[in-house]
Write a protein that holds these residues in place. Structure first.
Motif, PDB file in Angstrom:
ATOM      1  N   GLY A 185       0.809  -1.207   0.000  1.00 51.23           N
ATOM      2  CA  GLY A 185       0.000   0.000   0.000  1.00 51.23           C
ATOM      3  C   GLY A 185       0.843   1.258   0.000  1.00 51.23           C
ATOM      4  O   GLY A 185       0.518   2.247  -0.661  1.00 51.23           O
ATOM      5  N   ALA A 186       1.956   1.217   0.742  1.00 50.17           N
ATOM      6  CA  ALA A 186       2.877   2.355   0.760  1.00 50.17           C
ATOM      7  C   ALA A 186       3.524   2.549  -0.605  1.00 50.17           C
ATOM      8  O   ALA A 186       3.652   3.680  -1.104  1.00 50.17           O
ATOM      9  CB  ALA A 186       3.937   2.159   1.836  1.00 50.17           C
ATOM     10  N   ARG A 187       3.918   1.447  -1.236  1.00 46.75           N
ATOM     11  CA  ARG A 187       4.548   1.534  -2.546  1.00 46.75           C
ATOM     12  C   ARG A 187       3.577   2.083  -3.595  1.00 46.75           C
ATOM     13  O   ARG A 187       3.955   2.885  -4.465  1.00 46.75           O
ATOM     14  CB  ARG A 187       5.064   0.150  -2.963  1.00 46.75           C
ATOM     15  CG  ARG A 187       6.283  -0.306  -2.155  1.00 46.75           C
ATOM     16  CD  ARG A 187       6.720  -1.719  -2.545  1.00 46.75           C
ATOM     17  NE  ARG A 187       7.117  -1.788  -3.953  1.00 46.75           N
ATOM     18  CZ  ARG A 187       8.341  -1.519  -4.397  1.00 46.75           C
ATOM     19  NH1 ARG A 187       9.298  -1.141  -3.560  1.00 46.75           N
ATOM     20  NH2 ARG A 187       8.628  -1.627  -5.682  1.00 46.75           N
ATOM     21  N   VAL A 188       2.323   1.672  -3.500  1.00 46.01           N
ATOM     22  CA  VAL A 188       1.317   2.196  -4.412  1.00 46.01           C
ATOM     23  C   VAL A 188       1.149   3.702  -4.197  1.00 46.01           C
ATOM     24  O   VAL A 188       0.929   4.460  -5.151  1.00 46.01           O
ATOM     25  CB  VAL A 188      -0.031   1.467  -4.214  1.00 46.01           C
ATOM     26  CG1 VAL A 188      -1.148   2.181  -4.957  1.00 46.01           C
ATOM     27  CG2 VAL A 188       0.079   0.031  -4.702  1.00 46.01           C
ATOM     28  N   GLY A 189       1.267   4.133  -2.932  1.00 46.08           N
ATOM     29  CA  GLY A 189       1.191   5.554  -2.648  1.00 46.08           C
ATOM     30  C   GLY A 189       2.276   6.333  -3.368  1.00 46.08           C
ATOM     31  O   GLY A 189       2.017   7.392  -3.957  1.00 46.08           O
ATOM     32  N   PHE A 190       3.499   5.804  -3.343  1.00 44.05           N
ATOM     33  CA  PHE A 190       4.593   6.447  -4.064  1.00 44.05           C
ATOM     34  C   PHE A 190       4.311   6.478  -5.565  1.00 44.05           C
ATOM     35  O   PHE A 190       4.545   7.492  -6.233  1.00 44.05           O
ATOM     36  CB  PHE A 190       5.905   5.716  -3.792  1.00 44.05           C
ATOM     37  CG  PHE A 190       6.600   6.178  -2.542  1.00 44.05           C
ATOM     38  CD1 PHE A 190       7.425   7.285  -2.559  1.00 44.05           C
ATOM     39  CD2 PHE A 190       6.430   5.495  -1.343  1.00 44.05           C
ATOM     40  CE1 PHE A 190       8.067   7.722  -1.404  1.00 44.05           C
ATOM     41  CE2 PHE A 190       7.070   5.917  -0.185  1.00 44.05           C
ATOM     42  CZ  PHE A 190       7.890   7.031  -0.208  1.00 44.05           C
ATOM     43  N   ASP A 191       3.807   5.371  -6.093  1.00 45.45           N
ATOM     44  CA  ASP A 191       3.487   5.324  -7.520  1.00 45.45           C
ATOM     45  C   ASP A 191       2.413   6.338  -7.880  1.00 45.45           C
ATOM     46  O   ASP A 191       2.476   6.986  -8.933  1.00 45.45           O
ATOM     47  CB  ASP A 191       3.032   3.913  -7.907  1.00 45.45           C
ATOM     48  CG  ASP A 191       4.152   2.887  -7.847  1.00 45.45           C
ATOM     49  OD1 ASP A 191       5.335   3.298  -7.873  1.00 45.45           O
ATOM     50  OD2 ASP A 191       3.839   1.679  -7.762  1.00 45.45           O
ATOM     51  N   PHE A 192       1.435   6.478  -7.004  1.00 41.32           N
ATOM     52  CA  PHE A 192       0.345   7.417  -7.253  1.00 41.32           C
ATOM     53  C   PHE A 192       0.868   8.848  -7.286  1.00 41.32           C
ATOM     54  O   PHE A 192       0.592   9.608  -8.228  1.00 41.32           O
ATOM     55  CB  PHE A 192      -0.725   7.272  -6.166  1.00 41.32           C
ATOM     56  CG  PHE A 192      -1.958   8.105  -6.393  1.00 41.32           C
ATOM     57  CD1 PHE A 192      -3.059   7.578  -7.039  1.00 41.32           C
ATOM     58  CD2 PHE A 192      -2.014   9.421  -5.942  1.00 41.32           C
ATOM     59  CE1 PHE A 192      -4.196   8.348  -7.246  1.00 41.32           C
ATOM     60  CE2 PHE A 192      -3.147  10.199  -6.146  1.00 41.32           C
ATOM     61  CZ  PHE A 192      -4.240   9.662  -6.797  1.00 41.32           C
ATOM     62  N   PHE A 193       1.617   9.229  -6.255  1.00 42.42           N
ATOM     63  CA  PHE A 193       2.144  10.589  -6.183  1.00 42.42           C
ATOM     64  C   PHE A 193       3.110  10.872  -7.337  1.00 42.42           C
ATOM     65  O   PHE A 193       3.086  11.942  -7.938  1.00 42.42           O
ATOM     66  CB  PHE A 193       2.853  10.823  -4.857  1.00 42.42           C
ATOM     67  CG  PHE A 193       1.935  11.071  -3.697  1.00 42.42           C
ATOM     68  CD1 PHE A 193       0.810  11.862  -3.830  1.00 42.42           C
ATOM     69  CD2 PHE A 193       2.196  10.512  -2.455  1.00 42.42           C
ATOM     70  CE1 PHE A 193      -0.033  12.107  -2.755  1.00 42.42           C
ATOM     71  CE2 PHE A 193       1.370  10.747  -1.374  1.00 42.42           C
ATOM     72  CZ  PHE A 193       0.242  11.545  -1.513  1.00 42.42           C
ATOM     73  N   GLY A 194       3.963   9.891  -7.620  1.00 45.36           N
ATOM     74  CA  GLY A 194       4.966  10.092  -8.654  1.00 45.36           C
ATOM     75  C   GLY A 194       4.414  10.037 -10.059  1.00 45.36           C
ATOM     76  O   GLY A 194       5.021  10.588 -10.990  1.00 45.36           O
ATOM     77  N   GLY A 195       3.261   9.388 -10.228  1.00 47.72           N
ATOM     78  CA  GLY A 195       2.731   9.197 -11.563  1.00 47.72           C
ATOM     79  C   GLY A 195       1.643  10.170 -11.976  1.00 47.72           C
ATOM     80  O   GLY A 195       1.165  10.125 -13.105  1.00 47.72           O
ATOM     81  N   SER A 196       1.237  11.055 -11.063  1.00 42.43           N
ATOM     82  CA  SER A 196       0.161  11.986 -11.368  1.00 42.43           C
ATOM     83  C   SER A 196       0.724  13.343 -11.780  1.00 42.43           C
ATOM     84  O   SER A 196       1.498  13.962 -11.040  1.00 42.43           O
ATOM     85  CB  SER A 196      -0.759  12.165 -10.156  1.00 42.43           C
ATOM     86  OG  SER A 196      -1.722  13.163 -10.411  1.00 42.43           O
TER      87      SER A 196
END
Length: 221
Positions: A185-196
């Motif tokens: 879940g934390a890794r997905v958070g990084f992906d979300f922030f970095g990919g938007s």
């Protein structure tokens, strides 16, 4: 360096920068007495949330994950007289403790506690026109971070600040195949922030009375 020293430094920070606060101390005591897990933000982290709300000039705050209302009180105190904080809590017992803590703090008029699954309550919050929010703090079950972040962005405006807690996970966030749902879940958070393209973000590692972890913070463009 280790947990003992980190906790001592947190105590030093609190001694020097955070005056004794009977209301906040009572909230933590009530949480412990009712058997809530001791996973509230630390006092320095609570002050950080308070300062971020004030710095951003927020009038509407959304919190996903109330627990006993300790972080809620910190943020609600930063709001202007006509400010509003909506906080979502899954566990009815936790919400009841939070309600009592918030009443004791004299903040019932500013805080709206919604009980039930956040993923069910977020569409209702949107339908009621309670957004856009100026500040969003996410500190709930980590596997649901993708849904929470998606809704946070939907309920935001240009300039909204989004804070996602517990993103370092004792350093395990760098493990691509940890097998831990909270780490994922934390890794997905990084992906979300970095990919938007709508977000500018960073993350900070932290140590203290809560161990080794960290938070991610973003602003909506």
């Amino acid at each position: 360096m280790g947990q003992k020293k980190w906790s001592k430094v947190d105590a030093y920070i609190a001694e020097k920068l955070l005056p004794p606060d009977a209301v906040l101390a009572a909230a933590l005591a009530a949480n412990a007495a009712d058997g809530l897990p001791p996973i509230d933000v630390s006092p320095p982290q609570g002050r950080l949330l308070n300062l971020l709300v004030r710095m951003s000039g927020a009038r509407r705050v959304l919190e996903i994950g109330t627990l006993g209302g300790y972080s809620t009180i910190w943020m609600a105190r930063a709001l202007p007289e006509d400010g509003k904080l909506v906080t979502l809590e899954f566990e009815p017992r936790h919400a009841a403790v939070a309600k009592a803590n918030i009443e004791r703090a004299g903040l019932s008029g500013k805080v709206d506690i919604r009980v039930g699954k956040a993923i069910d309550n977020l569409p209702k919050v949107a339908a009621e026109g309670m957004g856009p929010f100026d500040f969003v703090f996410i500190d709930a079950d980590k596997p649901s971070n993708p849904q929470y972040l998606d809704w946070a962005l939907k309920l935001s405006r240009s300039g909204t600040v989004i804070v996602l807690d517990n993103v370092i996970r004792d350093g395990a966030v760098i493990k691509s195949k940890s097998g831990d749902a909270s780490v994922e879940g934390a890794r997905v958070g990084f992906d979300f922030f970095g990919g938007s393209l709508r977000l500018d973000a960073t993350a900070l590692q932290t140590v203290g009375s809560k161990g080794y972890d960290g938070l991610a913070i973003a602003i909506v463009n």
